[in-house]
Design an enzyme around this catalytic site. Structure first.
Site, PDB file in Angstrom:
ATOM      1  N   LYS A 189      66.579  19.431  25.882  1.00  0.00           N
ATOM      2  CA  LYS A 189      66.672  19.849  26.910  1.00  0.00           C
ATOM      3  C   LYS A 189      66.961  21.731  26.337  1.00  0.00           C
ATOM      4  CE  LYS A 189      71.486  21.622  27.786  1.00  0.00           C
ATOM      5  NZ  LYS A 189      71.711  22.400  28.406  1.00  0.00           N
ATOM      6  N   GLU A 264      71.641  26.582  14.275  1.00  0.00           N
ATOM      7  CA  GLU A 264      71.487  27.831  13.990  1.00  0.00           C
ATOM      8  C   GLU A 264      72.320  28.587  15.431  1.00  0.00           C
ATOM      9  OE1 GLU A 264      70.750  31.776  14.491  1.00  0.00           O
ATOM     10  OE2 GLU A 264      69.050  31.036  15.248  1.00  0.00           O
ATOM     11  N   CYS A 298      70.256  36.387  17.835  1.00  0.00           N
ATOM     12  CA  CYS A 298      71.413  36.002  16.687  1.00  0.00           C
ATOM     13  C   CYS A 298      71.180  37.392  15.378  1.00  0.00           C
ATOM     14  CB  CYS A 298      71.060  34.631  17.101  1.00  0.00           C
ATOM     15  SG  CYS A 298      69.296  34.468  16.506  1.00  0.00           S
ATOM     16  N   GLU A 398      80.347  38.926  18.088  1.00  0.00           N
ATOM     17  CA  GLU A 398      78.891  38.507  18.450  1.00  0.00           C
ATOM     18  C   GLU A 398      79.381  39.352  19.795  1.00  0.00           C
ATOM     19  OE1 GLU A 398      75.112  36.344  17.806  1.00  0.00           O
ATOM     20  OE2 GLU A 398      76.914  34.982  18.635  1.00  0.00           O
TER      21      GLU A 398
END
Length: 511
Positions: A189, A264, A298, A398
């Site tokens: 997906k 991750e 990331c 983040e």
């Protein structure tokens, strides 16, 4: 910012919107409903995709389960799997431009970076092919003269692969070829914001001759597609790349079946600059690290921790070089920083910057949304913020945008403490000409990858993944490949020397 390097629209002719369908059991499948993706850079519809639900997801999982159990892929030779993966790598290289343009239109990243992402992905497929032919376990022949044992590695089974929007083709290629090399079957997906490059890869898989049911693609949203892929009892493993909050939800949702989960997730990555560093190289790496992929990465080096003796000079150099970074039309080959993925995310970035300034931080450069002539305002200025304290949200969370925060340190111990003062542990970097400084930092930094005198160099041979809330498990490299394998011990008696455990009863009855 009148001194910014802004590239206006090049008025490129855009392709017709891409039409994407599900790939289920070897057939392209439509749905009753569709969803559209509007380009963040060009403001027009660039893809229309079938919107999957429970029915499509269950059909895809069933197809993957049937294919795995039938052994049409899981029990063929590593040589055969490797030959297929190499064929896909060749097809990827032959279709770089088509895939890259669509990815740029959907994500807003510069076309040069999309091309690099797709071209580089072919190497991941080739490396995975080498692993398909070299999988091996262990044998033990020292267990006694009549015993022999083996430790075998087998494919884990059906794998759900859920990928993000920021590197849709690259991250899929960090997972899919390794799962296929191991002999697994999969359901994929992609993000609803960048579905097309995954479908294009599906086309290449079909062209290469992949047996039906081995790779299935379901388009749609986290609910219900991603949720069902994470909880279904016929799925043996989930591998997900995305935000830490969503990763935690997947871990929780999958717990009822105790399936394997590889994650991750996010990062708040620091580059630490010591006074003896080659400053010119460090400045260039910092600018690259924060603006690459619009900072929506990331591995973005969104924090720098600079020795106080050189902080003023270093910040000034970073500011000046940032003014030369080309922001603007992502279809312009000269552009280095493109659009922010959604208006909502652009507003989120701005809120982080505004709150930091209100708390006493100093905006050295940028700090506002950016309007690019001919393309609109879904862009954000290159932004550098100093006088940041470690407790500020912008230093801990983040941001996922072209925003750099600067902290300072006096000693190596303080630099390491600041580096580790975060819930994340994805990557870190150190700049120093002293090898002892670099090695001590590398050993003490709580990060899955530590770069010394470089940033974001990666190779298919090297494992990638994070510590703490940056994830669990590893991707690529041999360690990433082995995530898709189960270990089985086989114990054999090769002699007939085993004494009977049950002794015949003595006849105690008289005649």
């Amino acid at each position: 910012m009148n001194d910014m390097n802004i590239h206006p629209s090049i008025k490129a002719n855009l392709p017709e919107p891409f039409s994407a369908q599900h790939l289920i059991n070897g057939a392209w499948t439509a749905s009753k409903d569709v969803f559209e993706r509007i380009s963040p850079s060009h403001g027009v519809v660039v893809s229309r995709s079938a919107k999957g639900g429970v029915k499509e997801t269950e059909a895809a999982i069933e197809a993957a389960r049937t294919a795995f159990d039938a052994g049409t892929w899981s029990r063929i030779s590593g040589k055969e799997r490797a030959a297929f993966l190499l064929k896909v790598a060749d097809l990827i290289e032959a279709n770089v431009e088509r895939i890259a343009v669509q990815e740029t239109l959907e994500s807003g990243k510069p076309i040069s970076q999309s091309r690099g992402e797709v071209e580089g992905a072919a190497d991941l497929w080739r490396y995975a092919a080498s692993l398909a032919r070299t999988t091996q376990g262990d044998s033990h022949n020292t267990l006694g003269e009549d015993m022999l044992a083996m430790v075998m590695k087998e494919p884990i089974g059906v794998v759900s692969i859920i990928t993000p929007w920021n590197f849709p083709f690259w991250i899929l290629s960090q997972k899919l070829p390794f799962a296929l090399a191991a002999g697994c079957t999969v359901v994929v997906k992609p993000s609803e914001m960048t579905p097309s490059s995954t479908v294009m890869l599906g086309e290449l898989l079909m062209e290469a001759g992949l047996p039906k049911g081995v790779c299935n693609i379901v388009l749609g949203y986290g609910e219900p597609v991603g949720s069902l892929m994470s909880t279904h009892e016929d799925v043996d493993m989930v591998t997900f790349t995305g935000s830490t909050p969503v990763g935690k939800k997947i871990t929780e949702a999958s717990s009822s079946t105790l399936k394997k989960v590889a994650l991750e997730l996010g990062g708040k990555n620091a580059q630490v600059i010591f006074p003896d560093a080659v400053l010119e190289s460090a400045v260039d790496a910092v600018v690259f690290g924060v603006y690459f992929n619009v900072g929506q990465c990331c591995n973005s080096s969104s924090r720098i921790i600079v020795h106080e003796d050189i902080a003023e000079e270093f910040i000034a150099r970073v500011v000046e070089l940032s003014k030369d970074v080309a922001f603007g039309d992502p279809l312009d080959p000269e552009t280095q920083v493109g659009a922010i993925v959604t208006p909502e995310h652009n507003a989120k970035i701005e809120a982080y910057v505004r709150d930091a300034a209100a708390a006493g931080a100093k905006v050295q450069l940028g700090g506002n949304p950016l309007e690019v002539p001919g393309l609109g305002n879904q862009f954000y200025q290159p932004t550098i913020i100093s006088d940041v304290s470690p407790d500020m949200a912008i230093a801990r969370e983040e941001v996922f945008g072209p925003v750099l925060t600067v902290l300072t340190f006096k000693t190596l111990d303080e630099a390491i403490q600041l580096t580790n003062d975060t819930v994340y542990g994805l990557s870190a970097g150190v700049w120093s000409e002293n090898v002892h400084t670099c090695l001590e930092f590398a050993r003490r930094a709580q990060a899955g990858t530590v770069w010394t005198n470089t940033w974001m160099d990666g190779y298919p041979e090297l494992a990638f993944g994070g510590m703490k809330e940056s994830g669990q498990g590893r991707e690529i490299g041999r360690y990433g490949f082995e995530e898709f394998l189960e270990v089985k011990s086989v114990v054999m008696r090769v002699g007939r020397t085993r004494a009977s455990w049950v002794k015949p009863r003595k006849n105690t009855r008289g005649n």
